[in-house]
Design a protein around this motif. Structure first.
Motif, short mmCIF file in Angstrom:
data_model
loop_
_atom_site.label_atom_id
_atom_site.label_comp_id
_atom_site.label_asym_id
_atom_site.label_seq_id
_atom_site.Cartn_x
_atom_site.Cartn_y
_atom_site.Cartn_z
N VAL A 302 5.96 -19.54 134.52
CA VAL A 302 6.36 -19.10 133.19
C VAL A 302 5.26 -19.75 132.04
O VAL A 302 4.94 -19.15 131.04
CB VAL A 302 7.42 -19.94 132.49
CG1 VAL A 302 8.69 -19.47 133.48
CG2 VAL A 302 7.50 -21.49 132.76
N LYS A 303 4.30 -20.92 132.48
CA LYS A 303 3.38 -21.22 131.83
C LYS A 303 2.07 -21.41 132.88
O LYS A 303 1.69 -22.74 133.20
CB LYS A 303 3.58 -22.45 130.93
CG LYS A 303 4.63 -22.34 129.90
CD LYS A 303 4.25 -21.56 128.75
CE LYS A 303 5.04 -21.40 127.74
NZ LYS A 303 4.39 -20.28 126.73
N PRO A 304 1.07 -20.46 132.87
CA PRO A 304 0.23 -20.64 133.94
C PRO A 304 -0.71 -21.99 133.71
O PRO A 304 -1.35 -22.39 134.49
CB PRO A 304 -0.59 -19.30 134.04
CG PRO A 304 0.41 -18.45 133.71
CD PRO A 304 1.31 -19.05 132.38
N GLU A 305 -1.00 -21.96 132.29
CA GLU A 305 -2.05 -22.81 131.69
C GLU A 305 -1.52 -24.58 131.62
O GLU A 305 -2.09 -25.42 130.91
CB GLU A 305 -2.66 -22.66 130.38
CG GLU A 305 -3.44 -21.38 130.64
CD GLU A 305 -4.65 -21.51 131.59
OE1 GLU A 305 -5.25 -22.66 131.65
OE2 GLU A 305 -4.91 -20.66 132.43
N ILE A 306 -0.13 -24.66 132.18
CA ILE A 306 0.52 -25.96 131.97
C ILE A 306 -0.26 -27.07 132.62
O ILE A 306 -0.71 -26.85 133.41
CB ILE A 306 1.92 -25.76 132.48
CG1 ILE A 306 2.85 -27.26 131.87
CG2 ILE A 306 1.98 -25.84 133.85
CD1 ILE A 306 4.29 -26.98 132.10
N GLY A 307 -0.43 -28.16 131.69
CA GLY A 307 -0.95 -29.40 132.38
C GLY A 307 -0.12 -30.31 133.02
O GLY A 307 1.26 -30.54 132.50
N VAL A 308 -0.19 -30.64 134.08
CA VAL A 308 0.60 -31.28 135.03
C VAL A 308 0.24 -32.60 135.61
O VAL A 308 -0.90 -32.64 136.04
CB VAL A 308 1.10 -30.48 136.31
CG1 VAL A 308 2.09 -31.26 137.17
CG2 VAL A 308 1.74 -29.21 135.95
N SER A 309 0.76 -33.87 135.17
CA SER A 309 0.56 -35.10 135.39
C SER A 309 1.61 -35.81 136.13
O SER A 309 2.59 -35.23 136.47
CB SER A 309 0.07 -35.98 134.23
OG SER A 309 1.02 -36.04 133.32
N THR A 310 1.41 -36.81 136.77
CA THR A 310 2.24 -37.58 137.55
C THR A 310 2.10 -39.22 137.88
O THR A 310 0.95 -39.63 137.32
CB THR A 310 2.25 -37.07 139.18
OG1 THR A 310 3.44 -37.25 139.92
CG2 THR A 310 1.10 -37.21 139.78
N GLY A 408 -8.19 -35.00 118.46
CA GLY A 408 -6.85 -34.32 118.62
C GLY A 408 -6.63 -33.91 120.05
O GLY A 408 -7.15 -34.44 121.02
N ARG A 409 -5.43 -33.50 120.23
CA ARG A 409 -4.74 -33.06 121.58
C ARG A 409 -4.33 -31.71 121.75
O ARG A 409 -3.81 -30.97 120.84
CB ARG A 409 -3.76 -34.06 121.82
CG ARG A 409 -3.19 -34.37 123.26
CD ARG A 409 -2.15 -35.40 123.17
NE ARG A 409 -2.68 -36.69 122.64
CZ ARG A 409 -3.11 -37.62 123.42
NH1 ARG A 409 -3.16 -37.55 124.76
NH2 ARG A 409 -3.49 -38.81 123.09
N THR A 410 -4.91 -31.16 123.14
CA THR A 410 -4.34 -29.75 123.16
C THR A 410 -2.96 -29.81 123.36
O THR A 410 -2.21 -30.72 123.76
CB THR A 410 -5.12 -29.26 124.38
OG1 THR A 410 -4.91 -29.85 125.68
CG2 THR A 410 -6.65 -29.48 124.38
N ARG A 411 -2.41 -28.75 123.50
CA ARG A 411 -0.94 -28.33 123.89
C ARG A 411 -0.59 -29.02 125.46
O ARG A 411 0.41 -29.46 125.70
CB ARG A 411 -0.67 -26.99 123.71
CG ARG A 411 -0.46 -26.41 122.31
CD ARG A 411 -0.32 -25.09 122.25
NE ARG A 411 1.32 -24.86 122.85
CZ ARG A 411 2.23 -24.74 122.20
NH1 ARG A 411 2.33 -25.07 121.00
NH2 ARG A 411 3.41 -24.31 122.81
N CYS A 412 -1.62 -28.74 126.21
CA CYS A 412 -1.69 -29.28 127.61
C CYS A 412 -2.05 -30.73 127.77
O CYS A 412 -2.05 -31.39 128.94
CB CYS A 412 -2.52 -28.50 128.62
SG CYS A 412 -2.29 -26.85 128.57
N ASN A 413 -2.03 -31.44 126.70
CA ASN A 413 -2.22 -32.89 126.55
C ASN A 413 -3.29 -33.45 126.91
O ASN A 413 -3.64 -34.53 127.61
CB ASN A 413 -1.00 -33.62 127.42
CG ASN A 413 -0.72 -34.95 127.09
OD1 ASN A 413 -0.81 -35.18 125.74
ND2 ASN A 413 -0.44 -35.93 127.93
N LYS A 414 -4.45 -32.65 126.66
CA LYS A 414 -5.81 -33.26 126.86
C LYS A 414 -6.35 -33.48 125.68
O LYS A 414 -6.31 -32.86 124.54
CB LYS A 414 -6.75 -32.15 127.75
CG LYS A 414 -6.30 -31.73 128.87
CD LYS A 414 -7.27 -30.71 129.54
CE LYS A 414 -6.75 -30.38 131.03
NZ LYS A 414 -5.08 -29.82 131.01
#
Length: 449
Positions: A302-310, A408-414
């Protein structure tokens, strides 16, 4: 009025608790001290997730006692939070100079008790009892710093945890899950927006468990998704984030919410802890490696560019080299943008502390380093992929390391650093990424013209 200095250890929830305590004290006329050396009250808000965090807080208080009691015997000293909850009066037995021990359901009592301690109507206070309704007491905010308004804010939506992972002390220090009402949370978010906040981050020990007992599913949507929808409707809220969830909370309704709620940003911090099904079972995590991978796949659909962390734990009791290799292979398969890696730490009152086959410290450290190196290498590659792209950021203010630059911060949290000015604060804007550093991106100032 007295001045207060609060030092915080541990997670973002602890940071939020400290902020609420500080705001409550300021509302009663206390001032916030810039350093402990000039404070009339010194409070340590503690963490119990790892032994190292507890030892740091204990050593810090020992040093504070040594430095203040000779010069300023009237200073009030206190422990707050998870270690205070776990150890209670034991802390005062160990450090008799401590005046206050306040548990996780009692933060809102801080001003009341400090008033009594400063007036010397009480000698010492230990309060770690349960209190009904405490989940709704962490709502005050300090939004102004250096004369500037905050653009982002954290909102605590629940307290406690019912998961009982075998390594985790949190259910013992935070209690069972208790959730606030949607209306109460929305009211807090509206107030924050009226004070200039544009991005809301929802907080919970397992934030996706919100309302599971109190709020019924409606139209196939969990209580948490219903809350996201309600906040999404608030005019002035530009972005919504949340932390930390549990993989079990990622039902199809939440995955679909990423697709249909544009204010819900493309970022997901989903703790996995291990890539081995055997270890996940020993941890009592309640999912398998394949279930975790399926969540990531659905989110990327649904969101190919999603930032994933863990999050990962290295060296859990009984973890073999084969188990650890499965964790390494999971890192390669998912390609995390970032991960927090911790060595397993024995915590009292947890089943894992008594498990056989405790992994030697040297092995834990070696695995921790190997895992961290792999995570960093893959993360660095993910960041390099951003170079040349046009990204949207919410400008939060001057960079902490270089106040002459803006961040600032991107929507993907960078995080993105760029050559900007104060007028860019609180703006949502596009910048082109020109280079990538260590988990930091740098934007082209030409785009700002």
């Amino acid at each position: 009025m007295p001045s207060v200095y609060i030092k915080t250890y541990g997670c973002q929830m602890n940071e939020r608790d400290s902020e609420a305590v500080a705001a409550q004290l300021v509302a009663k006329g206390y001032t916030l001290a810039a350093a402990e050396a000039v404070a009339d009250v010194i409070l340590l808000n503690t963490c119990s997730v790892r032994d190292l965090a507890e030892q740091k807080a204990l050593r810090k208080m020992e040093n504070v006692i040594a430095e203040t009691r000779r010069q300023r015997p009237g200073v009030v000293l206190g422990f707050l939070g998870c270690m205070a909850q776990s150890r209670g009066r034991e802390l005062i037995d160990r450090l008799p100079d401590v005046d206050l021990v306040l548990g996780t359901q009692k933060f809102h009592r801080a001003a009341e008790y400090l008033d009594e301690l400063i007036a010397r109507t009480r000698d010492q206070v230990v309060d770690v009892g349960e209190e009904e309704g405490s989940e709704g007491t962490i709502r005050e905010h300090l939004l102004n710093g250096n004369g500037k308004k905050s653009v982002t804010a954290y909102v605590s939506i629940m307290q406690g945890c019912n998961q009982y992972c075998t390594f985790c002390i949190v259910p013992h220090t935070r209690g069972e899950e208790r959730s606030r009402s949607i209306a109460d949370i929305v009211a807090e978010c509206r107030e924050l927006v009226s004070r200039g906040v544009k991005e809301i981050t929802l907080l919970g020990q397992i934030v996706t468990s919100y309302g599971r007992r109190e709020i019924p599913t409606k139209g196939g949507k969990s209580a948490f998704v219903q809350l996201l929808e309600a906040i999404h409707e608030i005019d002035g809220v530009e972005r919504i984030r949340f932390t930390s969830p549990h993989p079990k909370g990622y039902g199809d309704d939440l995955v679909e919410a990423y697709d249909r709620l544009p204010k819900l940003v493309e970022s997901a911090h989903i703790p996995v802890q291990s890539g081995s099904d055997r270890v996940l079972s020993l941890m009592h995590r309640g999912y398998t490696r394949e279930r975790y991978l399926s969540i990531v796949r659905k989110l990327r659909e649904v969101k190919p560019e999603i930032g994933v962390s863990t999050d990962f734990i290295a060296g859990f009791p009984g973890e073999t080299e084969e188990d650890f290799e499965e964790t390494l292979s999971l890192v390669r398969e998912v390609g995390f943008d970032q991960a927090f890696v911790f060595k397993y730490s024995q915590r009292r009152d947890t089943p894992a502390a008594e498990m056989p086959e405790q992994v030697p410290q040297a092995v834990k450290e070696e695995r921790n380093q190997r895992l961290l190196q792999l995570v960093n290498d893959i993360g660095a590659n993910q960041y390099r992929k951003q170079v040349g792209r046009l990204v949207q950021i919410l400008v939060e203010g001057p960079s902490k390391k270089n106040p002459a630059r803006m961040t600032g911060r991107t929507r993907c949290n960078k995080i993105v650093i760029f050559e900007g000015a104060g007028r860019h604060r609180a703006q949502i804007m596009d910048v082109r990424i020109v280079r990538a550093g260590s988990f930091t991106l740098y934007g082209d100032p030409a785009v700002l013209e």
